[in-house]
Design a protein around this motif. Structure first.
Motif, short mmCIF file in Angstrom:
data_model
loop_
_atom_site.label_atom_id
_atom_site.label_comp_id
_atom_site.label_asym_id
_atom_site.label_seq_id
_atom_site.Cartn_x
_atom_site.Cartn_y
_atom_site.Cartn_z
N VAL A 13 33.07 -51.50 -0.79
CA VAL A 13 33.49 -50.10 -0.61
C VAL A 13 33.93 -49.85 0.81
N LEU A 14 33.21 -50.38 1.78
CA LEU A 14 33.56 -50.18 3.18
C LEU A 14 34.90 -50.81 3.52
N VAL A 15 35.16 -51.99 2.96
CA VAL A 15 36.42 -52.67 3.25
C VAL A 15 37.60 -51.91 2.69
N VAL A 16 37.54 -51.51 1.44
CA VAL A 16 38.68 -50.85 0.81
C VAL A 16 38.85 -49.42 1.30
N SER A 17 37.83 -48.88 1.97
CA SER A 17 37.94 -47.51 2.47
C SER A 17 38.81 -47.41 3.70
N VAL A 18 39.05 -48.52 4.41
CA VAL A 18 39.90 -48.48 5.59
C VAL A 18 41.33 -48.22 5.15
N THR A 19 42.00 -47.24 5.74
CA THR A 19 43.31 -46.81 5.27
C THR A 19 44.38 -47.02 6.33
N ASP A 20 45.60 -47.17 5.87
CA ASP A 20 46.74 -47.25 6.79
C ASP A 20 47.61 -46.01 6.65
N ALA A 21 47.03 -44.93 6.22
CA ALA A 21 47.81 -43.70 6.02
C ALA A 21 48.41 -43.22 7.33
N THR A 22 49.64 -42.72 7.25
CA THR A 22 50.32 -42.19 8.42
C THR A 22 50.38 -40.68 8.33
N GLU A 23 50.18 -40.02 9.46
CA GLU A 23 50.15 -38.57 9.47
C GLU A 23 51.53 -38.01 9.16
N SER A 24 51.60 -37.10 8.23
CA SER A 24 52.86 -36.47 7.85
C SER A 24 53.08 -35.22 8.67
N PRO A 25 54.35 -34.86 8.88
CA PRO A 25 54.61 -33.62 9.61
C PRO A 25 54.10 -32.43 8.84
N THR A 26 53.57 -31.50 9.56
CA THR A 26 53.01 -30.33 8.90
C THR A 26 54.10 -29.47 8.28
N THR A 27 53.79 -28.85 7.16
CA THR A 27 54.71 -27.91 6.53
C THR A 27 54.11 -26.51 6.52
N ILE A 28 53.00 -26.34 7.23
CA ILE A 28 52.37 -25.03 7.32
C ILE A 28 53.04 -24.24 8.43
N VAL A 29 53.56 -23.08 8.13
CA VAL A 29 54.28 -22.28 9.11
C VAL A 29 53.30 -21.37 9.83
N VAL A 30 53.03 -21.70 11.08
CA VAL A 30 52.19 -20.86 11.92
C VAL A 30 52.93 -20.72 13.25
N TYR A 31 53.53 -19.59 13.51
CA TYR A 31 54.35 -19.44 14.70
C TYR A 31 54.26 -18.02 15.22
N GLU A 32 54.61 -17.89 16.49
CA GLU A 32 54.67 -16.57 17.09
C GLU A 32 56.03 -15.95 16.75
N PRO A 33 56.08 -14.82 16.08
CA PRO A 33 57.36 -14.24 15.70
C PRO A 33 58.10 -13.70 16.92
N LEU A 34 59.39 -13.42 16.71
CA LEU A 34 60.22 -12.86 17.77
C LEU A 34 59.91 -11.37 17.88
N ASN A 35 58.92 -11.05 18.68
CA ASN A 35 58.42 -9.67 18.76
C ASN A 35 59.11 -8.89 19.86
N PHE A 36 60.37 -8.56 19.64
CA PHE A 36 61.07 -7.72 20.59
C PHE A 36 60.72 -6.25 20.35
N VAL A 37 60.68 -5.51 21.44
CA VAL A 37 60.39 -4.08 21.36
C VAL A 37 61.67 -3.31 21.67
N LEU A 38 62.09 -2.47 20.74
CA LEU A 38 63.29 -1.67 20.93
C LEU A 38 62.96 -0.44 21.77
N SER A 39 63.84 -0.16 22.74
CA SER A 39 63.66 1.03 23.56
C SER A 39 64.31 2.23 22.88
N GLN A 40 64.36 3.33 23.59
CA GLN A 40 65.02 4.52 23.08
C GLN A 40 66.44 4.66 23.63
N THR A 41 66.92 3.61 24.32
CA THR A 41 68.21 3.68 24.99
C THR A 41 69.29 2.97 24.19
#
Length: 689
Positions: A13-41
């Motif tokens: 079990v210990l031998v076969v548990s060792v993996t060669d998996a490679t990390e995949s790029p994340t597809t979870i979207v976590v980002y800071e939005p473009l938070n512009f503030v509009l003036s009155q001008t």
């Protein structure tokens, strides 16, 4: 027996548990939005209107303004040209701009201005412009600049300086807001005795009725969204500028001057122009959230978010190596090529460009590396289980005082699992994919072959992007290749542009393979008095000029389109002669800026045009071509510069074999290499734009 069987099962079990998996790029979207503030001008958007001109009008102006008679105008690429000896007058039919130069006197290091004062020059220019109705009511005096030539004698250490001519500069305003960029500026260049030896006039009629209006964005929200620290701001102002180089619309932008240290404490200087209203769209890549590394054949999903502007939007995703990837808002791809430079993986710069319903646009980029030898990923949970099992079994055996074959077998199997793990991890799951490995210039050091190379960093500067670098630098590259007959040897850009390409071998660099293996190099990025900023993590991200030794190979000319690379002094008080002197090992001239510079898309193409000439547009010396290109694309508070070593005993009266007379190969005289031991002086010329 039962206990032995259980032990053997645990080992498997210990031998076969060792993996060669490679990390995949994340597809979870976590980002800071473009938070512009509009003036009155609300801010108006204005439309410029180009005048109607023709050949006869050009001839009349050449005579009435500068006394050029008995010469006929001819059209060259939309420019009406009138030549008479060393004098040239040009009228651009596309925007009505005017240019005049008496090249026997303009930027002539043999001349100077001693008796005529700056105030006299301004009076001269004011009266002449008013007399010829060349000063619209919206134009205002801006400043008086000059062209100055300084000489440093390498033996005596003495420095001399003289002013060659004064530049009386005017800028335009819309109400209280200046118009900047290439839309509007007047420069009158005056030599000894008040003679007008140069003239640059850019102005178009502005329709007083606004084309549209837009909401002004709060300045603080722009800083927050672009991650600009207020402590790094040297100056800022709200100005009008052309929406883009091909537009006739004047839009409000914030012009921000910054100084920020890099990771090593080197000061990097910026002049950013950021849209000040909701008029244009703004795009942000939301997936991947940051730079990633993937295996060949691995699927990556890209997505973006767009705000402001006028929907609907159109999209174009592009790789700087693989070309256009998609025209959808989001897409997936598994065929990105694996790129190499000197056997090192080079990231793709993946950019998205977005256009709104009014054809206004924005871009952003992210780095994606395709690597067939990804790092080994260790499953630390399994490692801890294995170590725990070893501890338990060893303890049990010690307690029971048993020494048996199963203990040895267990350790061998456990060890073999981790011995073979790296091999399987590096080879499993790979798919064949295209690899590109470019070669160095093939004609290096061939005296009969004229070659050119370019390096530029644009969108990969991320929050400090240089949107025009690709068009500007490649415009110069292609012009010199097609019209100049130069062999185009390398175009390193974004993450494939490396600091080491410019560094001498004595400092661990590879300049003999790239920069010093060609005759002409154009570099465009952010910079400062001591170096240039790169975005590639290979080797260093900052090119220190002290590690360059230029011209001991093939290089004749280096043009650096970046802020303050040829500033008179750095923050430590080191002057340009001490900073650049050691680099001069045979190179003919270095072109750059003594001040901050703007991110123009036209400096490089104009530089190339004036170097080669075109029909009636005569080819200029490299020095004059650089000064003119900068004069026409930079604001009046910018100062262009040239630095060179000379064999002339008196550089103010240069001999023929002097870099001041240099042309590009095939377009005029080219001096011999000023190598150490042959030159006597360094020359530093600055010219107001």
């Amino acid at each position: 027996m039962t206990r032995d069987a259980i032990l053997l099962l645990l080992m498997l079990v210990l031998v076969v548990s060792v993996t060669d998996a490679t990390e995949s790029p994340t597809t979870i979207v976590v980002y800071e939005p473009l938070n512009f503030v509009l003036s009155q001008t609300e801010m108006p958007i204005y439309e410029t209107i180009a005048p109607e001109v023709n050949l006869t009008y050009a001839e009349d102006l050449a005579f009435s303004l500068f006394g050029i008679r008995d010469s006929f105008a001819a059209e060259v690429e939309g420019i009406y040209v009138v030549n008479s000896g060393d004098k040239t007058f040009e009228l651009d039919s596309t925007d009505g701009s005017l240019f005049y130069a008496d090249y026997s006197k303009l930027w002539n290091i043999s001349l100077g201005i001693d008796r005529t004062t700056p105030s006299q020059c301004r009076t001269n220019a004011d009266e002449w412009l008013a007399e010829n109705e060349l000063i619209p009511t919206s134009a205002h005096f801006a400043n008086i600049g000059n062209t100055t030539a300084m000489i440093y004698n390498t033996d005596s250490g003495e420095t001399q300086s003289k002013i060659l001519q004064y530049h009386v500069n005017y800028e335009f305003t819309i109400g209280e807001y200046p118009i900047t960029g290439e839309a509007a500026q007047i420069s009158v260049m005056i030599g000894e005795g008040g003679e007008r030896i140069g003239f640059d006039w850019k102005w178009q009629y502005i329709n007083p009725d606004p084309h549209a209006t837009a909401i002004l964005l709060e300045f603080e929200s722009i800083l927050d969204t672009n991650e600009i620290a207020s402590s790094s701001i040297v100056d800022y102002r709200l100005v009008y500028d052309l929406a883009d180089e091909d537009s006739n619309l004047l839009v409000p932008v914030y012009e921000i001057t910054l100084v920020e240290p890099d990771d090593d404490g080197n000061d990097i200087h910026f002049v950013l122009k950021i849209d000040a209203t909701d008029y244009k769209p703004l795009v942000q890549i939301t997936n991947p959230q940051s730079s990633i590394t993937v295996e060949p054949g691995q699927t990556i999903t890209f997505d973006c978010a767009v705000v402001l502007g006028t929907p609907p939007y159109t999209y174009e995703w592009q790789s700087d190596f693989d070309g256009v990837l998609s025209t959808a808002k989001s897409f997936s791809i598994s065929t990105l090529s694996e790129q190499f430079k000197k056997n090192v993986n080079v990231p793709h710069s993946i950019s998205v460009s977005v256009w709104d319903a009014e054809n206004r646009w924005d871009s952003e980029a992210i780095a994606v590396t395709v690597d067939s030898s990804p790092p080994i990923i260790i499953e630390w949970g399994i490692v801890l289980v294995a170590l725990g099992a070893v501890f338990v079994l060893v303890s049990a055996l010690v307690i029971s005082k048993r020494k048996g074959i199963f203990m040895l077998l267990f350790l061998l199997m456990l060890g073999s699992a981790f011995v073979f793990f790296p091999i399987t991890s590096a080879t499993s799951g790979m798919s064949e994919n295209h690899k590109l490995t470019p070669s160095a210039p093939t004609g290096a050091y061939d005296d009969g072959v004229k070659e050119i190379g370019i390096e530029w960093i644009g969108l990969s500067h991320h929050k400090k992007p240089l949107y025009n670098n690709e068009k500007n630098t490649e415009g110069f590259y292609n012009w010199m290749g097609i019209s100049g007959g130069y062999s185009r040897e390398f175009n390193w850009h974004e993450y494939s542009a490396w600091e080491e390409d410019f560094v001498d071998a004595s400092f661990g660099g590879t300049d003999t393979e790239w920069v010093d293996a060609v005759d002409f190099v154009y570099l465009h990025s952010h910079g400062g008095p001591n170096g240039i900023s790169f975005t590639s993590k290979h080797d260093q991200t900052f090119l220190n000029f002290s590690e360059m030794r230029l011209g001991d190979g093939d290089l004749e000319t280096l043009a650096i389109d970046a802020c303050k690379t040829l500033a008179w002094r750095d923050k430590h008080g080191n002057n340009v002669f001490s900073r650049w002197g050691p680099a001069m090992q045979g190179i003919h001239q270095v072109c750059g800026f003594a001040t901050n510079s703007v991110n123009s898309a036209k400096t490089g193409p104009k530089f190339g045009l004036y170097i080669t000439g075109l029909s009636l547009l005569n080819s200029a010396t490299i020095v004059n071509a650089w000064f003119r290109a900068c004069l026409e694309t930079e604001p009046s508070d910018s100062v262009s510069a040239v630095f060179y070593a000379t064999k002339s005993t008196n550089p103010y009266q240069p001999q023929q074999d002097d870099p001041i007379h240099d042309h590009a190969y095939g377009f005029g005289y080219v001096c011999s290499d000023p190598t150490p031991g042959t030159y006597l002086n360094f020359v530093y010329i600055t010219s107001s734009c």
